[in-house]
Scaffold this active site. Sequence first.
Site, PDB file in Angstrom:
ATOM      1  N   ASP A 170      -9.252 -22.932 -57.681  1.00 37.39           N
ATOM      2  CA  ASP A 170      -8.095 -23.093 -56.808  1.00 37.39           C
ATOM      3  C   ASP A 170      -8.465 -22.898 -55.339  1.00 37.39           C
ATOM      4  OD1 ASP A 170      -5.726 -23.677 -58.359  1.00 37.39           O
ATOM      5  OD2 ASP A 170      -5.979 -21.728 -59.289  1.00 37.39           O
ATOM      6  N   LEU A 171      -9.160 -21.811 -55.051  1.00 38.13           N
ATOM      7  CA  LEU A 171      -9.411 -21.458 -53.654  1.00 38.13           C
ATOM      8  C   LEU A 171     -10.312 -22.473 -52.958  1.00 38.13           C
ATOM      9  CD1 LEU A 171      -9.841 -17.583 -53.960  1.00 38.13           C
ATOM     10  CD2 LEU A 171      -7.766 -18.901 -53.488  1.00 38.13           C
TER      11      LEU A 171
END
Length: 406
Positions: A170-171
Amino acid sequence: MSGPRPLAGIRVLDLTQFLAGPFATQILGDLGAEVIKLEAPSGDWSRSLPPHFVGPDSAYYLSVNRNKKSVVADMKSADGLALVKRLAGACDIVMENFRPGVLDRLGLVYEELAADHAGLIWCSISGFGQDGPDRDRPAYDMIVQALSGGMSMTGEPGEPAVRAGIPIGDLCAGMYGTIGVLAALEERRRTGKGRLVDIAMLDCQVAMLCYQAAYFLQSGVEPGRQGRGHASIPTYRSFDAGNDTELVITANTERMWRALCGVLGLDGLVDDPRFATNDDRYANRFELWPLLEAAFRERDADAWVPLLLEAGIPVGRVNTLGAALSNPQIGQRDMVLDLAAQDGRRVRVAGNPIKFADGAPPEAAFPPLLGEDTRAVLAGVLGLGEAEIDAALAAGIVSEPEEKPT
């Protein structure tokens, strides 16, 4: 930071939820963009994610939604969709992380908006991108960690694969999304034209394979679990120390290797033919590591760190989160923020790592309540009058909190 922040004057319509997209738009907000978080009446799913809450909102939500405004609109209604289109047209950037095709089915179509607003920058973050055989497949962080091959390298040899302790799928997608829209902003400055930015979480994880991908593509050899060390440097590794502590060293050069032996009282290893060069140490690493670890176990990590630093050997204790977040270096760099809401709520979160050398960091705004800024944004951005806003609220097209912050 003195004066306006770098993205002051840039407006972002944030249609994202959960983590990858909100992380990206938080970066833009930290840099000074006006971020309008558009939420369905039920709100961003992460608002209700257990186990920790500050008032009605989860710590998860609060960690990635500072410096934003929240507007609630029902895009499933014709009037709500029309309002969202007007907001998109009033923004420089639209950022979304729906599965491909979802917004098209709702009637919010990039090509149509871009035809009316030539400078619009639209960023789509999805699991697999806007094309390809897996385009419509659902994805979450751990799915792309697994599919990318990165998870196959994480864990100890002979043990099951484990995901990274932080949600890198995600990041990293959020960071690449931010890079993409910043590049598109610069292009628009030169050409006046916007751009569709297509970010796939899986693509980002493959890019992060970096030299491991190159190693495999060159050799055809699967790297396997990397465990505690490095694929090429045997003294780039974590070790157990005394009192159940751990440390990592990165003794990458011959000078560092000799210094390491001196600090550990293992000078005899310097002349041992098994360990004469890095190649020798790598070939004989399974004989070397127990020797080093036995020496490290004689003192705890905190005792070893100053000795190794004095000898010019990069070293760090394997910190718990408590130790890391209380580190004076972290405090000096404002990497723990204490956010205060108008209603008295407070939360501490990880800070903004992008620093500028011309002043103090800007204040960070507490993440908004669901619909907290609906009225202000409709009036300030779209120029709606009080009667129009009241009518939209009464019709359920938009909503705001029953009790507004004081």
